[in-house]
Scaffold this motif. Sequence first.
Motif, PDB file in Angstrom:
ATOM      1  N   THR A 169       0.835  -1.200   0.000  1.00  0.00           N
ATOM      2  CA  THR A 169       0.000   0.000   0.000  1.00  0.00           C
ATOM      3  C   THR A 169       0.871   1.251   0.000  1.00  0.00           C
ATOM      4  OG1 THR A 169      -1.791  -1.107   1.192  1.00  0.00           O
ATOM      5  CG2 THR A 169      -1.774   1.294   1.247  1.00  0.00           C
ATOM      6  N   VAL A 170       0.506   2.216  -0.845  1.00  0.00           N
ATOM      7  CA  VAL A 170       1.209   3.501  -0.897  1.00  0.00           C
ATOM      8  C   VAL A 170       0.178   4.613  -1.050  1.00  0.00           C
ATOM      9  CG1 VAL A 170       2.838   4.952  -2.150  1.00  0.00           C
ATOM     10  CG2 VAL A 170       3.296   2.517  -1.904  1.00  0.00           C
ATOM     11  N   ASP A 171       0.222   5.607  -0.155  1.00  0.00           N
ATOM     12  CA  ASP A 171      -0.608   6.805  -0.251  1.00  0.00           C
ATOM     13  C   ASP A 171       0.306   8.010  -0.437  1.00  0.00           C
ATOM     14  OD1 ASP A 171      -2.545   5.017   0.351  1.00  0.00           O
ATOM     15  OD2 ASP A 171      -3.241   5.971   2.180  1.00  0.00           O
ATOM     16  N   LYS A 172      -0.099   8.907  -1.322  1.00  0.00           N
ATOM     17  CA  LYS A 172       0.700  10.114  -1.539  1.00  0.00           C
ATOM     18  C   LYS A 172      -0.211  11.258  -1.933  1.00  0.00           C
ATOM     19  CE  LYS A 172       4.867  11.808  -3.874  1.00  0.00           C
ATOM     20  NZ  LYS A 172       5.951  11.487  -4.827  1.00  0.00           N
ATOM     21  N   GLU A 173       0.057  12.449  -1.388  1.00  0.00           N
ATOM     22  CA  GLU A 173      -0.792  13.593  -1.689  1.00  0.00           C
ATOM     23  C   GLU A 173       0.019  14.763  -2.222  1.00  0.00           C
ATOM     24  OE1 GLU A 173      -2.750  15.172   1.747  1.00  0.00           O
ATOM     25  OE2 GLU A 173      -1.106  14.688   3.074  1.00  0.00           O
ATOM     26  N   MET A 174      -0.708  15.822  -2.586  1.00  0.00           N
ATOM     27  CA  MET A 174      -0.146  17.065  -3.114  1.00  0.00           C
ATOM     28  C   MET A 174       0.698  16.837  -4.369  1.00  0.00           C
ATOM     29  SD  MET A 174      -1.604  19.341  -1.473  1.00  0.00           S
ATOM     30  CE  MET A 174      -0.777  20.740  -2.225  1.00  0.00           C
ATOM     31  N   MET A 175       0.197  15.993  -5.250  1.00  0.00           N
ATOM     32  CA  MET A 175       0.822  15.830  -6.556  1.00  0.00           C
ATOM     33  C   MET A 175       0.053  16.666  -7.579  1.00  0.00           C
ATOM     34  SD  MET A 175       1.854  11.783  -6.668  1.00  0.00           S
ATOM     35  CE  MET A 175       0.182  11.199  -6.397  1.00  0.00           C
ATOM     36  N   GLN A 176       0.565  16.707  -8.792  1.00  0.00           N
ATOM     37  CA  GLN A 176      -0.036  17.520  -9.839  1.00  0.00           C
ATOM     38  C   GLN A 176       0.290  16.912 -11.203  1.00  0.00           C
ATOM     39  OE1 GLN A 176       1.567  21.477 -10.360  1.00  0.00           O
ATOM     40  NE2 GLN A 176      -0.415  22.343 -10.878  1.00  0.00           N
ATOM     41  N   MET A 177      -0.642  17.049 -12.141  1.00  0.00           N
ATOM     42  CA  MET A 177      -0.401  16.576 -13.510  1.00  0.00           C
ATOM     43  C   MET A 177      -0.626  17.707 -14.492  1.00  0.00           C
ATOM     44  SD  MET A 177      -1.948  12.705 -13.768  1.00  0.00           S
ATOM     45  CE  MET A 177      -1.153  12.453 -15.370  1.00  0.00           C
ATOM     46  N   ALA A 178       0.280  17.816 -15.447  1.00  0.00           N
ATOM     47  CA  ALA A 178       0.135  18.796 -16.517  1.00  0.00           C
ATOM     48  C   ALA A 178      -0.915  18.302 -17.509  1.00  0.00           C
ATOM     49  CB  ALA A 178       1.473  19.006 -17.224  1.00  0.00           C
ATOM     50  N   PRO A 179      -1.461  19.192 -18.311  1.00  0.00           N
ATOM     51  CA  PRO A 179      -2.424  18.768 -19.335  1.00  0.00           C
ATOM     52  C   PRO A 179      -1.807  17.776 -20.315  1.00  0.00           C
ATOM     53  CG  PRO A 179      -2.447  21.161 -19.066  1.00  0.00           C
ATOM     54  CD  PRO A 179      -1.268  20.663 -18.302  1.00  0.00           C
ATOM     55  N   ASN A 180      -2.585  16.789 -20.723  1.00  0.00           N
ATOM     56  CA  ASN A 180      -2.177  15.829 -21.767  1.00  0.00           C
ATOM     57  C   ASN A 180      -0.829  15.177 -21.460  1.00  0.00           C
ATOM     58  OD1 ASN A 180      -3.550  18.405 -23.550  1.00  0.00           O
ATOM     59  ND2 ASN A 180      -4.461  16.371 -23.744  1.00  0.00           N
ATOM     60  N   CYS A 203     -12.463  12.278   1.962  1.00  0.00           N
ATOM     61  CA  CYS A 203     -11.592  11.177   2.369  1.00  0.00           C
ATOM     62  C   CYS A 203     -10.789  11.597   3.585  1.00  0.00           C
ATOM     63  CB  CYS A 203     -10.667  10.754   1.232  1.00  0.00           C
ATOM     64  SG  CYS A 203      -9.266  11.868   0.968  1.00  0.00           S
ATOM     65  N   GLN A 204     -10.201  10.615   4.242  1.00  0.00           N
ATOM     66  CA  GLN A 204      -9.322  10.877   5.378  1.00  0.00           C
ATOM     67  C   GLN A 204      -7.889  10.599   4.966  1.00  0.00           C
ATOM     68  OE1 GLN A 204     -10.724   8.630   8.787  1.00  0.00           O
ATOM     69  NE2 GLN A 204     -11.909  10.378   9.510  1.00  0.00           N
ATOM     70  N   ASP A 205      -6.993  11.527   5.314  1.00  0.00           N
ATOM     71  CA  ASP A 205      -5.592  11.328   4.983  1.00  0.00           C
ATOM     72  C   ASP A 205      -4.933  10.415   6.005  1.00  0.00           C
ATOM     73  OD1 ASP A 205      -5.150  12.876   7.243  1.00  0.00           O
ATOM     74  OD2 ASP A 205      -4.711  14.696   6.107  1.00  0.00           O
ATOM     75  N   ALA A 206      -3.622  10.222   5.865  1.00  0.00           N
ATOM     76  CA  ALA A 206      -2.891   9.303   6.735  1.00  0.00           C
ATOM     77  C   ALA A 206      -2.924   9.736   8.197  1.00  0.00           C
ATOM     78  CB  ALA A 206      -1.445   9.187   6.247  1.00  0.00           C
ATOM     79  N   GLN A 207      -3.134  11.014   8.443  1.00  0.00           N
ATOM     80  CA  GLN A 207      -3.194  11.525   9.812  1.00  0.00           C
ATOM     81  C   GLN A 207      -4.624  11.528  10.361  1.00  0.00           C
ATOM     82  OE1 GLN A 207      -1.302  13.219   7.344  1.00  0.00           O
ATOM     83  NE2 GLN A 207       0.433  12.042   8.145  1.00  0.00           N
ATOM     84  N   GLY A 208      -5.578  11.022   9.569  1.00  0.00           N
ATOM     85  CA  GLY A 208      -6.958  10.964  10.020  1.00  0.00           C
ATOM     86  C   GLY A 208      -7.733  12.249   9.813  1.00  0.00           C
ATOM     87  N   LYS A 209      -7.130  13.206   9.107  1.00  0.00           N
ATOM     88  CA  LYS A 209      -7.797  14.472   8.853  1.00  0.00           C
ATOM     89  C   LYS A 209      -8.710  14.351   7.632  1.00  0.00           C
ATOM     90  CE  LYS A 209      -6.861  19.360   7.921  1.00  0.00           C
ATOM     91  NZ  LYS A 209      -5.812  20.384   7.680  1.00  0.00           N
ATOM     92  N   THR A 210      -9.929  14.879   7.747  1.00  0.00           N
ATOM     93  CA  THR A 210     -10.885  14.812   6.645  1.00  0.00           C
ATOM     94  C   THR A 210     -10.600  15.903   5.626  1.00  0.00           C
ATOM     95  OG1 THR A 210     -12.596  13.885   8.078  1.00  0.00           O
ATOM     96  CG2 THR A 210     -13.322  14.912   6.026  1.00  0.00           C
TER      97      THR A 210
END
Length: 357
Positions: free
Chosen positions: A221-232, A270-277
């Motif tokens: 299992t891997v969770d990761k946040e604050m990523m971003q994708m460019a168009p196309n 959703c809830q993050d890894a720290q339990g924050k909504t």
Amino acid sequence: MMMGGLGQVVRANEFNFSVTPILPENQIGKSGYFNLKMAPGQSQELTLTLTNSTERTVVVEEMIASATTNINGVIEYSPNDIKHDKTLKYNITDYAKIPAEITLAPNSSQQVKVEVTMPNESVSGVIAGGITFKEKDSDTASSKSKGISIQNKYAYVVGLLMQQDTTPVAPDLKLTSVLPGQVNYRNVINANLQNPNSGYLNQMYVKATVKGLSNTKLSYTVDKEMMQMAPNTNFDYPISIGEGNRIAAGKYRLTMTVYGQKSDTGQYTCQDAQGKTQKFEYQWQFTQDFTISGETARKLNAKDVTIKPEPWYQNWTIWVGALLLLLALFFIFFILWKRRRDDGENNGDKNVTKTVN
């Protein structure tokens, strides 16, 4: 629209020159990069001021590249080896031109011109890229330790966005493939994510789990946040199986939920890894089964630098080789024994014939 990957934290001595974009009247918003609203077929000239505040001549290389997304979920606006996504219809390198390099005399400034042209047809969303400035053969930091030379090179990147309409285009997300692979010679499961639309996907939060179907004890299992994708663009989201762990052949199942664009009024929670909504505007859910062959597992395990070699008595190839050798010896022994027996029988028949006569 939120743009990432352009901010750079640098020390004063990292650059021997500075870059200042002169924003035109058709600039959208206030920012340190070009964000242009243009009509179909419109051409214009952009200006940037380059300043050399040193006592020596500086040669600056200049390049334009289309925006891409790397494996960390970070947008890159400078040239790289990432392949363009098949949904990229308008590569900004076809619509923006800049001189290959410029020479700056000591303590001087010069203006650089960039020619940009909007495609002569209706274009929705953003054509995204960047302008990169790098000192030619610049080794701005060098140190030696135990005979090893460490060199750092820096580039100054100015974003270049072109659009016909300021109405944001919603991003989309596709799971195109799930394959075993490696990152820095470490085994991972790569889930390739694609944003086929011409809008940015911001504040991505990915929750992914891979479970074994052949061996139900396996789970990653891997969770990761604050990523971003460019168009196309697309990128491989790596799911680590843990350092030192061998990747096993067999059937697996990936389950993944991806959220995008935080918002107090978002309909997905959703809830993050720290339990924050947290609340988001977008949500995508994926499930995909895949198989890892024995040959693929062996090749990856052999290249993983964190895996210790198996003891010889646990290496099945040695046992197979030994078994084949024993079979070969047994076959040779059988042939020799059979030949000797046949020779003995033939000699016996000859002796019997002579006695009768």
